[in-house]
Design a protein around this motif. Structure first.
Motif, short mmCIF file in Angstrom:
data_model
loop_
_atom_site.label_atom_id
_atom_site.label_comp_id
_atom_site.label_asym_id
_atom_site.label_seq_id
_atom_site.Cartn_x
_atom_site.Cartn_y
_atom_site.Cartn_z
N ASP A 1 -5.26 -3.77 3.42
CA ASP A 1 -4.59 -3.00 4.49
C ASP A 1 -5.51 -2.59 5.63
O ASP A 1 -5.17 -1.69 6.41
N ILE B 1 -4.65 1.59 11.79
CA ILE B 1 -5.52 0.78 10.94
C ILE B 1 -6.95 0.81 11.47
O ILE B 1 -7.18 0.46 12.63
N PRO B 2 -7.92 1.23 10.67
CA PRO B 2 -9.30 1.28 11.15
C PRO B 2 -9.82 -0.04 11.73
O PRO B 2 -10.58 -0.03 12.68
N LEU B 3 -9.40 -1.17 11.17
CA LEU B 3 -9.85 -2.46 11.70
C LEU B 3 -9.10 -2.88 12.96
O LEU B 3 -9.41 -3.90 13.55
N LEU C 1 -7.54 4.91 4.10
CA LEU C 1 -8.78 5.67 4.03
C LEU C 1 -8.57 7.11 4.46
O LEU C 1 -7.79 7.38 5.39
N GLY D 1 -8.07 -0.92 5.73
CA GLY D 1 -8.57 0.45 5.65
C GLY D 1 -7.54 1.51 5.97
O GLY D 1 -7.89 2.69 6.18
N ASN E 1 0.82 -1.21 0.00
CA ASN E 1 0.00 0.00 0.00
C ASN E 1 0.86 1.26 0.00
O ASN E 1 0.38 2.35 -0.32
#
Length: 248
Positions: free
Chosen positions: A243, A208-210, A248, A245, A137
């Motif tokens: 990745d 990382i959003p997750l 984002l 999110g 990414n």
């Protein structure tokens, strides 16, 4: 499962991490898999564990790529799946302070080596074959102190798309997987100690959003998906971002 019965696959850098996980997934789906690596002991151990065929080859050395290609042609003939995976992060530093040795090492493996692996193996690819590049990414990010690694992956994605256009008449599909932070040995190989690695993992996870790191198996499943003409026959020149999110 037998998705890839009678198919020959090559995975460069297949003795650990994403390469190892992908080789394992391909074999589970019926493929005969050749894995490469720079260290004889490591690649032979991995091949024995996987049930793969080992070849000692350094993607950063053109003479290794050429001799590997010749061996594959002599022993196996044609190739159905080519996963160009081998790569390094190199050392992190500002552009101002970057040394040419690190620049050359990263570019020789990540870009030049990947480019000529595709170049040399193109004549061995069956019509309808699949090529997948392991990118990152970071190919579309511009974080300080990571200029060389980022540039190597951006260059990789550029040539992958050109290759997709060039090879389309032969129905050979060329795609990319762009993982974000993934739990593999690559950072340990970069020389980071355990305490630093834990701190880096925590910092990355927070971005990382997750709120979790990816796994080698996450990426392997995407590579196998792209390699399957039954489900991805209309996909070429595509980048799959894995990745959590992060961008984002």
């Amino acid at each position: 499962m037998s998705t890839f019965n009678n198919k020959l696959a090559i995975v460069t850098g297949g003795n650990s991490g994403i390469g190892f996980a992908t080789a394992k997934e391909l074999i589970a789906n019926g493929a005969k898999v050749i894995i490469t690596g720079r260290r004889k002991e490591a690649i032979e151990k991995a091949a024995e564990e996987l049930g793969a065929i080992p070849f000692v080859a350094d993607q950063g050395k053109l003479e290794d790529i050429e001799s590997f290609k010749t061996e594959v042609e002599n022993q196996f003939g044609k190739v159905d799946i080519l996963f160009i995976n081998a790569g390094i992060t190199g050392t992190l530093n500002s552009i101002e302070n970057m040394d040419s040795e690190n620049f050359d090492q990263v570019m020789n493996i990540n870009f030049r080596g990947a480019y000529f692996t595709l170049s040399k193996f193109t004549p061995l690819l069956n019509d309808g074959a699949s090529v997948v590049f392991l990118s990152s990414n970071v190919a579309t990010t511009f974080k300080p102190n990571s200029s060389v690694y980022q540039a190597s992956k951006a260059a990789l994605n550029s040539i992958a798309k050109t290759a997709a256009a060039e090879l389309a008449p032969r129905k050979i599909r060329v795609n990319m997987v762009n993982p974000g932070p993934t739990k593999t040995e690559i950072m340990t190989k970069a020389g980071l100690d355990e305490k630093t690695l834990k701190g880096l993992d925590a910092w990355l996870t927070d971005l990382i959003p997750l709120k979790k790191m990816g796994t080698a198996e996450d990426v392997a499943k995407a590579v196998v998906y792209l390699s399957d003409n039954n489900v991805a026959s209309f996909m070429t020149g595509t980048e799959i971002l894995i990745d959590g999110g992060m961008i984002l």
